[in-house]
Scaffold this active site. Structure first.
Site, PDB file in Angstrom:
ATOM      1  N   PRO A  82     161.592  88.141 -13.783  1.00 28.92           N
ATOM      2  CA  PRO A  82     160.414  88.821 -14.318  1.00 28.92           C
ATOM      3  C   PRO A  82     159.623  89.469 -13.178  1.00 28.92           C
ATOM      4  CG  PRO A  82     160.563  86.574 -15.154  1.00 28.92           C
ATOM      5  CD  PRO A  82     161.562  86.688 -14.043  1.00 28.92           C
ATOM      6  N   LYS A  83     159.028  90.618 -13.459  1.00 28.67           N
ATOM      7  CA  LYS A  83     158.151  91.260 -12.476  1.00 28.67           C
ATOM      8  C   LYS A  83     156.722  90.792 -12.742  1.00 28.67           C
ATOM      9  CE  LYS A  83     156.843  95.602 -10.321  1.00 28.67           C
ATOM     10  NZ  LYS A  83     155.434  95.187 -10.200  1.00 28.67           N
ATOM     11  N   TRP A  84     156.191  90.044 -11.793  1.00 32.58           N
ATOM     12  CA  TRP A  84     154.881  89.427 -11.966  1.00 32.58           C
ATOM     13  C   TRP A  84     153.758  90.416 -11.703  1.00 32.58           C
ATOM     14  CZ3 TRP A  84     154.844  84.551 -13.849  1.00 32.58           C
ATOM     15  CH2 TRP A  84     156.071  83.872 -13.829  1.00 32.58           C
ATOM     16  N   ASP A  96     154.893  92.874 -15.800  1.00 30.70           N
ATOM     17  CA  ASP A  96     155.095  94.292 -15.544  1.00 30.70           C
ATOM     18  C   ASP A  96     156.467  94.787 -15.960  1.00 30.70           C
ATOM     19  OD1 ASP A  96     152.708  95.175 -14.653  1.00 30.70           O
ATOM     20  OD2 ASP A  96     153.181  95.171 -12.537  1.00 30.70           O
ATOM     21  N   GLY A  97     157.461  93.919 -16.003  1.00 32.78           N
ATOM     22  CA  GLY A  97     158.816  94.349 -16.305  1.00 32.78           C
ATOM     23  C   GLY A  97     159.820  93.384 -15.723  1.00 32.78           C
TER      24      GLY A  97
END
Length: 354
Positions: A30-32, A176-177
């Site tokens: 996961p993009k934090w 974020d993505g």
């Protein structure tokens, strides 16, 4: 402090791609949505380094104490400082933690405690691990980090379908993505050798004004509005213009400047005639009001607190659209995801009880 990898270290970066890369030898995380942070620990000495070389240590004393419990005595760990709320990650609240007054820092640390998510190990003991593959660094990271409430290992998978599910399901929690990393890659500071897939959408907004560029004459960013229950509400800005385009916009918008009437003339709910910076409430940003008749299509990532989370990008002006069509209803609503699915119930209890 005496470590095999010494501060400052510029973290490894990612380049944006429109779709999730698939293939063998890739790791997905996961993009934090927080502050990137490289942690240096040598016994009781802990330093929190940011991606711009400015230490974060003094702003997050509670994170320092947690890391002393969770990390080995001598190590360098790459990760992210995030702030968890019952509704998901909040970058806005996290940003408020950067306060110059020590008393305020202590108060905020107790009221809005931050967490740390670890995703890479650069050094441990006397060993520099940056020349090892990501797969090996991840294995060692899992061995040495003790997860306590407030310190976590980022989820990681080699299954792109699981990553695609994260991309969709956890957006409502403020992620974020997805970040994609080669498993055989070494750690390369300040180089874009990873990939990131972020959420992007478009919306038609009223151009209600603009902020002046630092040159005092051209357009720095367009101030955007959307109608809600008949009221034009500020939703953020669009920027990233070239110098030539900034000058062009100033000329193009000049006939609309300083209208006799404007829904924001009194700035009754918009924090004063200069509009305070979202990231620095003490900073006033000079705004030129425009007759709200032009419509701009902008590209944005997601909405938080009724505003675009990041600066939007201008796609084009829409002469075929009327301002009345620019409403909040066009925005895609993302239901909040269950953050406990990644953090666990302990983190939610920690946050709620503060």
């Amino acid at each position: 402090m005496d470590l095999p990898v010494m501060p400052p270290v510029k973290p490894m970066l990612a380049k944006s791609v429109p779709e999730l890369p698939r293939g063998d030898g890739l790791s997905y995380e996961p993009k934090w949505d927080g502050f990137r942070c490289v942690v240096f620990r040598d016994g009781d000495e802990v330093e929190l380094g940011s991606r711009n070389d400015k230490p974060l240590t003094r702003y997050f004393p509670e994170v320092v104490e947690l890391l002393k419990r969770a990390l080995p005595p001598r190590c360098v760990v790459d990760g992210e400082i995030v702030l968890v709320t019952p509704d998901g990650l909040s970058f806005d609240v996290l940003q408020l933690r950067l306060h110059p007054a020590a008393s305020r820092v202590r108060k905020l640390a107790a009221e809005t405690p931050a967490s740390f998510v670890a995703f890479d190990l650069l050094a441990c003991g006397d060993s520099d691990l940056t020349a090892l593959s990501l797969g090996e660094r991840r294995r060692r990271l899992e061995e040495v980090v003790s997860e306590v409430p407030g310190v976590y290992l980022t989820p990681s998978t080699t299954d792109p379908d699981v990553a695609q599910d994260w991309f969709t399901r956890f957006e409502g929690a403020g992620f974020d993505g997805v970040v994609v990393k080669p498993l055989d890659g070494v750690y390369e500071p300040d180089k874009r050798v990873m990939w990131k897939v972020k959420h992007e959408r478009t919306a038609d907004c009223v151009v209600a004004g603009y902020r002046l560029h630092k040159d005092g004459e051209s357009v720095g960013s367009l101030v955007l509005g959307l109608y809600q229950d008949g009221e034009l509400r500020n939703v953020g800005v669009a920027s990233s213009f070239t110098a030539a385009r900034r000058r062009e916009l100033a000329e193009e918008l000049a006939p609309l400047r300083d209208p006799a009437e404007h829904p924001w003339s009194a700035w009754a709910t918009y924090e004063g005639p200069g509009m305070n910076s979202r990231w620095n409430p003490q900073k006033q940003l000079q705004v030129v009001l425009l007759e709200p008749v032009r419509v701009a299509e902008v590209r944005y990532e997601h909405v938080q607190g009724g505003r675009f989370r990041h600066t939007a990008r201008l796609v084009r002006f829409r002469e075929d659209k009327t301002p009345a069509e620019c409403t909040f209803e066009q925005l895609e609503e993302v239901p909040p995801a269950e953050l406990a699915a990644l953090f666990g119930a302990a983190e939610r209890r920690r946050t709620i009880e503060q």
